[in-house]
Write an enzyme that holds these catalytic residues in place. Structure first.
Site, PDB file in Angstrom:
ATOM      1  N   SER A 155     -67.696 -55.803  12.459  1.00 47.72           N
ATOM      2  CA  SER A 155     -68.166 -57.324  13.161  1.00 47.72           C
ATOM      3  C   SER A 155     -69.466 -57.630  12.624  1.00 47.72           C
ATOM      4  CB  SER A 155     -69.085 -56.422  14.777  1.00 47.72           C
ATOM      5  OG  SER A 155     -69.080 -57.560  15.040  1.00 47.72           O
ATOM      6  N   GLU A 156     -69.826 -58.422  12.644  1.00 45.89           N
ATOM      7  CA  GLU A 156     -71.730 -58.928  12.019  1.00 45.89           C
ATOM      8  C   GLU A 156     -72.480 -58.611  12.206  1.00 45.89           C
ATOM      9  OE1 GLU A 156     -72.815 -63.239  13.255  1.00 45.89           O
ATOM     10  OE2 GLU A 156     -72.029 -63.082  14.910  1.00 45.89           O
ATOM     11  N   ASN A 157     -72.779 -58.177  13.154  1.00 48.14           N
ATOM     12  CA  ASN A 157     -73.476 -56.658  12.905  1.00 48.14           C
ATOM     13  C   ASN A 157     -74.043 -55.230  13.212  1.00 48.14           C
ATOM     14  OD1 ASN A 157     -72.247 -55.676  15.422  1.00 48.14           O
ATOM     15  ND2 ASN A 157     -73.348 -56.167  17.715  1.00 48.14           N
ATOM     16  N   ARG A 187     -74.181 -54.737   5.035  1.00 47.44           N
ATOM     17  CA  ARG A 187     -73.052 -55.938   4.664  1.00 47.44           C
ATOM     18  C   ARG A 187     -73.681 -56.331   3.422  1.00 47.44           C
ATOM     19  NH1 ARG A 187     -76.385 -58.353   8.600  1.00 47.44           N
ATOM     20  NH2 ARG A 187     -75.677 -57.485  10.807  1.00 47.44           N
TER      21      ARG A 187
END
Length: 433
Positions: free
Chosen positions: A340-342, A384
């Site tokens: 997930s992006e978070n 990330r």
């Protein structure tokens, strides 16, 4: 004393003996304590905690969507009426909450962010020439903040090569008549190992306003699950970090290895009085795992088509919106790696209605609640890769057999990793998500 004088001469700045001092390269943000005396100051009034933020200040405000934002400190800025602020944040909140409140009072003149979301007020002020807006890719923004805290002036990233970010010319500010007043500047480009990279500069700030979960009386701070987001690197990238927490505990309550932000990066702490913790779109499940939202045939067809793209061992980055339902239609004979992006690696179901607002239900971008079943892990935003792909070294911890995936997850965009390149699998029709 001799060692202190030697250290001060090497760093080029005089550090008084017996006092806490900053030893910073120009533009840097990390400091050190030259005294055993605690540097952190504790406040009871959030207005006093931000009282020295003056007009024209450059501030970082933590949070991801509405998740992990410093609600009380934002409210304090509303009371001080400080203006002409440059704000660095992942997003601009919504009209009636978060940074949207500061936009409503026109205290912000420039925003550096990665996502506008659904804040129509920000859009209106930008197009009317009242607000400068610099859009930065999310992974690049996280790395620019991290670099600022580490004292790294700039770095190269492949993200945005061949776009307006690299070429320059993106409107940053408009004139009231609609003409462009300020354009973004082109980036320096270099080639490494046959691939092109852009030069991105680090970001620092005068103040960082962040939201923690707990702090001890020594000033050490911990965050809860995905609410860590941009808060940690921001504490290191600002000259003064102000942290609001839900609870202050005794020294020794945290294991040393569990501390996310050591007190050397914390200047002020305040315990917040109350937290709304708003969720933009509340989606819950029933006991029988039925989702309490309706879905139409068009969405189902999109999701089924997207699910056909999954292959065994594939890494999938799941964003916000409807396609996160796609795992419901994956063959039970394959394994996918969800990210997930978070920073959540391995996603669970929506929470039950009674779990909303409780500890076990973290938020994804403040929009929907999530549960985190094993073997989920949560990584900070600077983990990330700037290119937006899930960190390969972390993805195996999120390997979940497809038959064990929860069918209630929803999203708006679906990406997969193939050969190091990120591919858009679907383009949602122009219907309301």
């Amino acid at each position: 004393m001799a060692a202190l004088r030697l250290l001060a001469s090497v760093l080029g700045r005089r550090v008084p003996a017996g006092r806490s001092g900053r030893a910073l390269a120009k533009g840097g943000a990390c400091g050190f304590a030259c005294s055993a005396r605690a540097r952190v100051r504790f406040y009871t009034d959030p207005v006093k905690a931000v009282g020295d933020i003056t007009d024209g200040s450059r501030i970082m405000i933590g949070g991801f969507g509405l998740c992990g934002i410093p609600e009380n400190l934002i409210g304090a800025l509303l009371k001080t009426r400080v203006k002409d602020l440059t704000v660095i944040s992942s997003n601009v909140g919504v009209e009636s909450f978060g940074l949207g409140l500061l936009l409503g009072t026109k205290q912000i003149t420039r925003i550096i962010c990665s996502y506008l979301g659904e804040n129509s007020l920000c859009e209106h002020q930008y197009l009317a020439g009242e607000l400068e807006l610099e859009i930065t890719p999310q992974g690049t923004l996280a790395e620019r903040i991290r670099a600022g805290g580490a004292g790294v002036p700039a770095f190269y990233t492949p993200t945005a090569y061949g776009t307006l970010v690299q070429e320059g010319g993106a409107p940053i500010r408009y004139l009231p008549d609609g003409h462009i007043a300020i354009l973004s500047q082109p980036r320096e480009v270099r080639e490494f190992h046959g691939q092109h990279y852009l030069l991105e500069h680090a970001i620092t700030a005068d103040f960082a306003l962040v939201k923690g979960w707990k702090a001890d009386w020594a000033g050490n701070v911990i965050f809860r699950a995905s609410a860590r987001n941009f808060n940690v690197p921001m504490c290191k990238a600002a000259r003064t970090s102000v942290v609001e927490v839900e609870e202050i505990v005794d020294v020794g309550s945290f294991a040393p290895e569990d501390i996310h932000v050591p007190n050397i990066y914390v200047d002020r702490i305040i315990q917040g009085e109350k937290y709304e913790k708003r969720i933009e779109r509340l989606t819950v499940r029933k006991e029988d795992d039925e989702i309490c939202t309706s879905s139409d045939n068009i969405r189902t067809r999109i999701i089924k088509r997207a699910a056909l793209e999954f292959e065994d061992g594939m890494y999938a980055n799941l964003g916000i919106g409807i396609p996160l339902l796609a795992p419901n239609y994956i063959s039970p004979n394959i394994t996918v790696h969800l990210h997930s992006e978070n920073g959540i690696l391995g996603l669970g179901p929506f929470p039950l209605k009674e779990e909303v607002g409780e500890g076990p239900a973290p938020c994804k971008k403040g929009e929907v609640g999530l549960c985190l079943p094993p073997p989920t892990s949560v990584a900070p935003p600077n983990s990330r890769e700037p290119a937006g792909s899930p960190p390969p070294s972390l993805c195996p911890s999120a390997a979940i057999p497809a038959r064990d995936l929860f069918p209630e997850m929803t999203s708006l965009s679906l990406h997969t990793e193939r050969g190091g390149r990120q591919q858009n699998l679907i383009q949602p029709p122009h219907t309301e998500a």
